[in-house]
Structures are given as structure tokens and as C-alpha cells.
Design a protein around this motif. Structure first.
Motif, PDB file in Angstrom:
ATOM      1  N   GLY A 434       0.810  -1.220   0.000  1.00 34.10           N
ATOM      2  CA  GLY A 434       0.000   0.000   0.000  1.00 34.10           C
ATOM      3  C   GLY A 434       0.836   1.258   0.000  1.00 34.10           C
ATOM      4  N   VAL A 435       1.970   1.213   0.678  1.00 28.93           N
ATOM      5  CA  VAL A 435       2.877   2.370   0.695  1.00 28.93           C
ATOM      6  C   VAL A 435       3.379   2.651  -0.710  1.00 28.93           C
ATOM      7  N   MET A 436       3.758   1.610  -1.420  1.00 32.67           N
ATOM      8  CA  MET A 436       4.305   1.792  -2.763  1.00 32.67           C
ATOM      9  C   MET A 436       3.270   2.353  -3.725  1.00 32.67           C
ATOM     10  N   ILE A 437       2.020   1.910  -3.614  1.00 35.91           N
ATOM     11  CA  ILE A 437       0.986   2.447  -4.493  1.00 35.91           C
ATOM     12  C   ILE A 437       0.759   3.923  -4.186  1.00 35.91           C
ATOM     13  N   CYS A 438       0.793   4.279  -2.908  1.00 36.09           N
ATOM     14  CA  CYS A 438       0.638   5.692  -2.539  1.00 36.09           C
ATOM     15  C   CYS A 438       1.786   6.541  -3.076  1.00 36.09           C
ATOM     16  N   MET A 439       2.989   5.975  -3.122  1.00 37.23           N
ATOM     17  CA  MET A 439       4.133   6.708  -3.660  1.00 37.23           C
ATOM     18  C   MET A 439       3.876   7.142  -5.096  1.00 37.23           C
ATOM     19  N   HIS A 440       3.210   6.281  -5.834  1.00 39.70           N
ATOM     20  CA  HIS A 440       2.879   6.617  -7.227  1.00 39.70           C
ATOM     21  C   HIS A 440       1.640   7.502  -7.321  1.00 39.70           C
ATOM     22  N   PHE A 441       0.607   7.176  -6.554  1.00 36.79           N
ATOM     23  CA  PHE A 441      -0.716   7.749  -6.803  1.00 36.79           C
ATOM     24  C   PHE A 441      -0.962   9.073  -6.087  1.00 36.79           C
ATOM     25  N   LEU A 442      -0.418   9.243  -4.891  1.00 40.67           N
ATOM     26  CA  LEU A 442      -0.674  10.475  -4.145  1.00 40.67           C
ATOM     27  C   LEU A 442      -0.253  11.732  -4.890  1.00 40.67           C
ATOM     28  N   PRO A 443       0.916  11.762  -5.518  1.00 45.52           N
ATOM     29  CA  PRO A 443       1.283  12.967  -6.275  1.00 45.52           C
ATOM     30  C   PRO A 443       0.289  13.308  -7.371  1.00 45.52           C
ATOM     31  N   TRP A 444      -0.307  12.298  -7.987  1.00 42.89           N
ATOM     32  CA  TRP A 444      -1.320  12.568  -9.009  1.00 42.89           C
ATOM     33  C   TRP A 444      -2.525  13.253  -8.384  1.00 42.89           C
ATOM     34  N   LEU A 445      -2.903  12.808  -7.194  1.00 37.76           N
ATOM     35  CA  LEU A 445      -4.046  13.428  -6.530  1.00 37.76           C
ATOM     36  C   LEU A 445      -3.765  14.880  -6.157  1.00 37.76           C
ATOM     37  N   CYS A 446      -2.509  15.185  -5.895  1.00 36.21           N
ATOM     38  CA  CYS A 446      -2.154  16.535  -5.470  1.00 36.21           C
ATOM     39  C   CYS A 446      -1.777  17.438  -6.638  1.00 36.21           C
ATOM     40  N   GLY A 447      -1.750  16.907  -7.839  1.00 40.73           N
ATOM     41  CA  GLY A 447      -1.287  17.682  -8.974  1.00 40.73           C
ATOM     42  C   GLY A 447      -2.286  18.728  -9.442  1.00 40.73           C
ATOM     43  N   THR A 448      -1.797  19.653 -10.230  1.00 38.17           N
ATOM     44  CA  THR A 448      -2.659  20.675 -10.823  1.00 38.17           C
ATOM     45  C   THR A 448      -3.399  20.084 -12.015  1.00 38.17           C
ATOM     46  N   GLU A 449      -4.395  20.813 -12.487  1.00 40.21           N
ATOM     47  CA  GLU A 449      -5.150  20.344 -13.651  1.00 40.21           C
ATOM     48  C   GLU A 449      -4.244  20.177 -14.857  1.00 40.21           C
ATOM     49  N   GLU A 450      -3.311  21.104 -15.023  1.00 45.85           N
ATOM     50  CA  GLU A 450      -2.396  21.029 -16.160  1.00 45.85           C
ATOM     51  C   GLU A 450      -1.506  19.788 -16.057  1.00 45.85           C
ATOM     52  N   GLU A 451      -0.987  19.523 -14.841  1.00 42.65           N
ATOM     53  CA  GLU A 451      -0.136  18.352 -14.645  1.00 42.65           C
ATOM     54  C   GLU A 451      -0.903  17.056 -14.936  1.00 42.65           C
ATOM     55  N   LEU A 452      -2.130  17.011 -14.460  1.00 44.16           N
ATOM     56  CA  LEU A 452      -2.921  15.798 -14.623  1.00 44.16           C
ATOM     57  C   LEU A 452      -3.291  15.554 -16.078  1.00 44.16           C
ATOM     58  N   SER A 453      -3.623  16.622 -16.782  1.00 46.41           N
ATOM     59  CA  SER A 453      -3.944  16.489 -18.199  1.00 46.41           C
ATOM     60  C   SER A 453      -2.723  15.987 -18.967  1.00 46.41           C
ATOM     61  N   LEU A 454      -1.560  16.534 -18.629  1.00 44.51           N
ATOM     62  CA  LEU A 454      -0.328  16.135 -19.303  1.00 44.51           C
ATOM     63  C   LEU A 454       0.048  14.697 -18.953  1.00 44.51           C
ATOM     64  N   LEU A 455      -0.126  14.317 -17.682  1.00 44.46           N
ATOM     65  CA  LEU A 455       0.176  12.949 -17.270  1.00 44.46           C
ATOM     66  C   LEU A 455      -0.712  11.947 -18.003  1.00 44.46           C
ATOM     67  N   SER A 456      -1.986  12.264 -18.105  1.00 42.57           N
ATOM     68  CA  SER A 456      -2.915  11.382 -18.810  1.00 42.57           C
ATOM     69  C   SER A 456      -2.522  11.254 -20.277  1.00 42.57           C
ATOM     70  N   GLN A 457      -2.177  12.385 -20.879  1.00 40.05           N
ATOM     71  CA  GLN A 457      -1.776  12.400 -22.290  1.00 40.05           C
ATOM     72  C   GLN A 457      -0.509  11.581 -22.506  1.00 40.05           C
ATOM     73  N   GLU A 458       0.490  11.797 -21.636  1.00 40.33           N
ATOM     74  CA  GLU A 458       1.775  11.123 -21.812  1.00 40.33           C
ATOM     75  C   GLU A 458       1.708   9.653 -21.428  1.00 40.33           C
ATOM     76  N   PHE A 459       0.802   9.308 -20.505  1.00 33.99           N
ATOM     77  CA  PHE A 459       0.619   7.898 -20.169  1.00 33.99           C
ATOM     78  C   PHE A 459       0.191   7.120 -21.398  1.00 33.99           C
ATOM     79  N   GLU A 460      -0.687   7.724 -22.184  1.00 35.91           N
ATOM     80  CA  GLU A 460      -1.169   7.054 -23.388  1.00 35.91           C
ATOM     81  C   GLU A 460      -0.156   7.155 -24.528  1.00 35.91           C
ATOM     82  N   ARG A 461       0.581   8.269 -24.585  1.00 38.12           N
ATOM     83  CA  ARG A 461       1.499   8.488 -25.704  1.00 38.12           C
ATOM     84  C   ARG A 461       2.832   7.787 -25.496  1.00 38.12           C
TER      85      ARG A 461
END
Length: 500
Positions: A434-461
């Protein structure tokens, strides 16, 4: 006590716009002539999905509605970030209620696989969608049968999930485009908002929400253990039907998308720890000294290959722990459950599980430790941790007892072998997941709209690219890093880092 994170738009995207709750604000009405995405690959397209809904799926839904009659329907396509691995449609229907002789409105959620061949393979869509359909079409229906035969009173498998109208995977007649050779996936569920369900709080969950969330999970896990004790042959068939979803590259896999996700998660945490160590660690505090040793050991063993630790936990190397291997949810977080509320009461009356795409067969810690670390803020985590574990175990044990109805010494002894102390020893060995999943996922929850949009785009690209790495490294800043560090502190105190 922690101040609440302003989870920015990620909370809105994940928690208030989930398709089983409500469509994203960008939803649009679509007809058969709607524009479809250009694709050189032989995958199903938006046009294919709409044609399938109109020409095939609606007829199947009509059969499920009987004796009620479908009068008319409209299809909406959600274009929000939620479905970046899925194409999501809401089917709004007018139905004639034949029993009460009146018209009613109903909504269903239809989910299809999307993306070209490269995306489907690299993100393991084929594995994830096949496993998710297995849960809805085979696993939970069998659990329903077992519970019915056992005359269980307090446990109903059909209550764990939304009502299922269709669940298919493979070569699907009426969906595949001419010449398409790719497997496809179709899942249609009732739209839970119609029955008073909604996503939970946008930030952390309180005690009533955590209890409501853990209850169906414990009942669901218990079925594997009860059927194992019964030596149920069909259980083994279900387990063999699960396509393994490893965290490391295998001989038959393409470039592993877990590697870059967890590599950047580890890199940013160790960077933060080294930058801020003087403020984070007190040399006069024995817990802090142990924590520093644990973090250093983690870096030495897995700093450059974090997915090897995830894989170690997934595969349960200790023979004595293998009795806890269960058919899991796999991604058990608050954005993958729905709570039912009544009136002005903020405490949930029920909770349903959704989104089984990360399904695995393994330790229940994969589900439970993630949910507990991610969804409880620091003060509740310290105060309520053991109480929640005991509640989970009590629910688990009671469900097993309902199925087994132990009346012989062998069954009683096997049931008693799942005692709380034994379970807690197992949890201690594997809870670092659970700690390891939080290491990845928590920053996404705290990110800005721009960061999240870019992360989603780059995850697919290109999840292996520099832009995905740099955005993931920065998302949420040190606020997210500090919250991850607090999770590390708790895990270290509880002995969850001793497995490293």
C-alpha cells in the motif's frame, strides 16, 4: 492533525465525475452518425460502439428489463479523463413499468476497450479487460450460487456490485469492424446514481466510510478462503482463468509500463528524503532512526528496481502465507467504490465495488493496505488502524462461517487457522504494498489540472518518455512528498518495512 489537502482537480476528476456517478461536464449526445476516431488499426471505434449499442446491445438489455418495456433511449459519450483506458457511454432510457403501470427513467453505463494496438498491448488492456469481465460474468455469479446454496442470510454477493446487463470479452459479434482480429470488451452496468449512490468525500474518508468500504471487500475475499477449505474444484477453474498481471517484464510482454511509473515514484521520494533529512529525522528518536535504516535498506535493495518488490509481494514466496492468496479487486481505492446515502445523513448505508481491471490473485494486502494507507488521514490512521483491521477480519471470518457452517473438527480447525493473529502476521509481511501504491498515486491526486492532463496524455502516448517522468517527478510538489513520508513513518512503526 493534518490540514486537508486541496486535491485540486484530480479529486474532481476521480471522485465526482466517475461515470457510475455522473457524466463529465463535457458529455455530448450521440447518434449513429456520430464522428468516429481515425485509426489505421483494426480496433473497434466510437462508431462501432454506437452501432453495437443501437443494433445489438439494446435488444439484450430489453430482455433483461422484462416484464418492463423499453420505450426509448439516448446514448451519451463521456469525454472526461476518467475513461482514459475505456470508452464510456451512458444509456438513458424511458421504461414502462408494467407492474405499476407508469413510465420510469433508467440509466446504464456501457464500457468498451479503446486505443490502438500499441496502447492496448503496452498498457495491458487485453489482460485487464479480460480479467474484469471474468469477475462480472463468472466469479461473482458463482459466489452468488454458493451463498444461495448455503442459505446465507447476511452475505449477498449480488449486493457487492451494480446490476450487470452485459459482460463479454473476445471476438464479439456485431462489434468487431470488418476484418478486425482484435479482442474486444463490453460491460454494461446499472448507473448507481439512480439508486442513491455517489462517490465519497473528495479528501480522506472518515471511520464510517472506511467501515462501509471494507465490509464488502472482506466478504468478497472470504469466498476464496471458504471455497478453498471446501476443496471446491470450480474455485481452481476460476483462479486458472485469471490472466496474470505481473509488475515485471516477462518473456511474452512488451516494455513494462509499471517500470517508469514506480521508478519516478521512488526517485522523487528518495530525492525528497535526502534533501530534507535533517528536518525529517531526529537522532534522539528511536522510531526515526529505525525509519532511516528502513529507507536506506529500501533504496539499497529496490531503489533502482522497485517493481521487483511489488512482484515479490504479489507472488507470495512464503509457503505458509499462500493460504491467504485470494481473488482480489486489485485497485481498491475510494474512486473505485460507490457509497449509498439516505436523506441528509452523511454516513453511508452501503458500498458497492466497481472497476476490477487490476484484478489479481494474491495477498489480500494488495487491496486492504492500499485502501487503508491512501484513504485515511494521519490522525485517523494512527487511531483507527487496528480497529479497522479487526473489523475486516471479523467480517471475513463471519462470512467464511456462513458458507462453511463448520460442524466437523477438520473444518473447524481449518477455519480457526484464519485467526486474527495469524492474519495480522500475514498483513505485517505484505502491507508495504500500500505504501508503494501511494508513492505513485498520491502525487497525481495533489497535482494541478495542467499536470494531470499532461500525465494522462503522456501515459497514453509514451509512459517511458522524459515528459512523463519530469511531470510525475514534480506533480504535487513537497506537499505530496511529505504525506508519503508520513505514510512511511506509520509503516515503519507497524513493522511493515521489515519484509524489505
Amino acid at each position: 492533525m493534518d490540514n486537508p489537502i486541496q486535491y485540486c482537480t484530480r479529486a474532481k476528476i476521480l471522485l465526482t465525475s466517475h461515470p457510475l456517478y455522473q457524466l463529465a461536464n463535457t458529455s455530448m449526445s450521440l447518434g449513429l452518425g456520430a464522428h468516429s476516431h481515425n485509426s489505421n488499426c483494426q480496433m473497434s471505434t466510437e462508431k462501432d460502439h454506437l452501432s453495437y449499442i443501437n443494433n445489438v446491445l439494446i435488444k439484450e438489455i430489453e430482455e433483461k428489463l422484462r416484464p418492463d418495456k423499453l420505450l426509448e433511449f439516448e446514448v451519451e459519450h463521456s469525454t472526461g479523463l476518467d475513461g482514459f483506458m475505456s470508452a464510456l457511454y451512458t444509456i438513458n432510457m424511458k421504461v414502462s413499468d408494467e407492474r405499476n403501470k407508469k413510465e420510469t427513467s433508467r440509466r446504464l453505463l456501457a464500457k468498451f476497450m479503446k486505443g490502438d494496438e500499441h496502447f492496448r498491448v503496452s498498457s495491458r488492456c487485453y489482460i485487464q479487460f479480460a480479467n474484469e469481465i471474468l469477475i462480472y460474468s463468472k466469479v461473482i455469479p458463482y459466489y452468488e450460487k454458493v451463498l444461495s446454496e448455503a442459505a446465507a442470510q447476511s452475505t449477498k454477493a449480488e449486493c457487492w456490485i451494480p446490476k450487470v446487463y452485459a459482460a463479454k470479452y473476445g471476438k464479439i459479434d456485431g462489434l468487431n469492424s470488418d476484418g478486425t482480429t482484435s479482442n474486444e470488451s463490453v460491460l454494461v452496468l446499472e448507473h448507481l446514481k439512480e439508486k442513491g449512490y455517489a462517490m465519497g468525500p473528495r479528501l480522506y474518508l472518515d471511520k464510517p466510510h472506511m467501515l462501509a468500504m471494507v465490509k464488502p471487500l472482506a466478504e468478497y475475499h472470504a469466498m476464496t478462503y471458504a471455497l478453498r477449505i471446501k476443496k471446491d474444484k470450480h474455485l481452481e477453474e476460476l483462479i486458472k482463468s485469471i490472466v496474470p498481471l505481473p509488475f515485471v517484464e516477462t518473456a511474452d510482454s512488451t516494455k513494462n509500463f509499471y517500470d517508469p511509473i514506480y521508478k519516478v515514484a521512488f526517485d522523487r521520494f528518495f530525492d525528497y528524503f535526502n534533501r530534507c533529512k535533517k528536518n525529517l529525522i531526529s537522532k534522539d528518536n528511536s522510531h526515526d532512526i529505525q525509519l532511516e535504516n528502513n529507507i536506506n535498506r529500501l533504496y539499497t535493495k529496490y531503489g533502482k528496481t522497485p517493481t521487483k518488490l511489488l512482484e515479490f509481494i504479489r507472488t507470495i514466496h512464503n509457503e505458509n502465507d499462500k493460504k491467504y492468496a485470494a481473488i482480489l479487486h486489485g485497485d481498491f481505492n475510494r474512486n473505485n467504490v460507490m457509497f449509498k446515502y439516505e436523506g441528509d445523513d452523511s454516513n453511508p448505508k452501503d458500498c458497492k465495488l466497481i472497476d476490477f481491471q487490476e484484478l489479481r490473485f494474491g495477498t489480500p494486502c494488495i487491496d486492504l493496505s492500499f485502501a487503508m494507507f491512501m484513504n485515511m488521514e494521519r490522525s485517523i490512521r494512527h487511531e483507527f488502524w487496528m480497529d479497522l483491521l479487526k473489523f475486516y477480519h471479523k467480517t471475513l471470518f463471519n462470512t467464511m462461517s456462513e458458507v462453511l457452517k463448520p460442524n466437523d473438527e477438520t473444518t473447524k480447525n481449518l477455519l480457526e487457522s484464519y485467526s486474527f493473529d495469524d492474519f495480522n502476521n500475514h498483513f505485517t509481511k505484505y502491507a508495504f504494498y500500500g505504501v508503494m501504491i501511494c508513492m505513485h498515486f498520491l502525487p497525481w491526486l495533489c497535482g494541478t489540472e495542467e499536470e494531470l492532463s499532461l500525465l494522462s496524455q503522456e501515459f497514453e502516448r509514451d509512459v517511458h518518455g522524459e515528459l512523463f517522468y519530469s511531470t510525475s517527478f514534480a506533480a504535487g510538489g513537497d506537499d505530496a512528498n511529505n504525506r508519503i513520508f508520513e505514510i512511511f513513518k506509520h509503516a515503519s512503526i507497524m513493522g511493515y518495512m521489515n519484509v524489505i
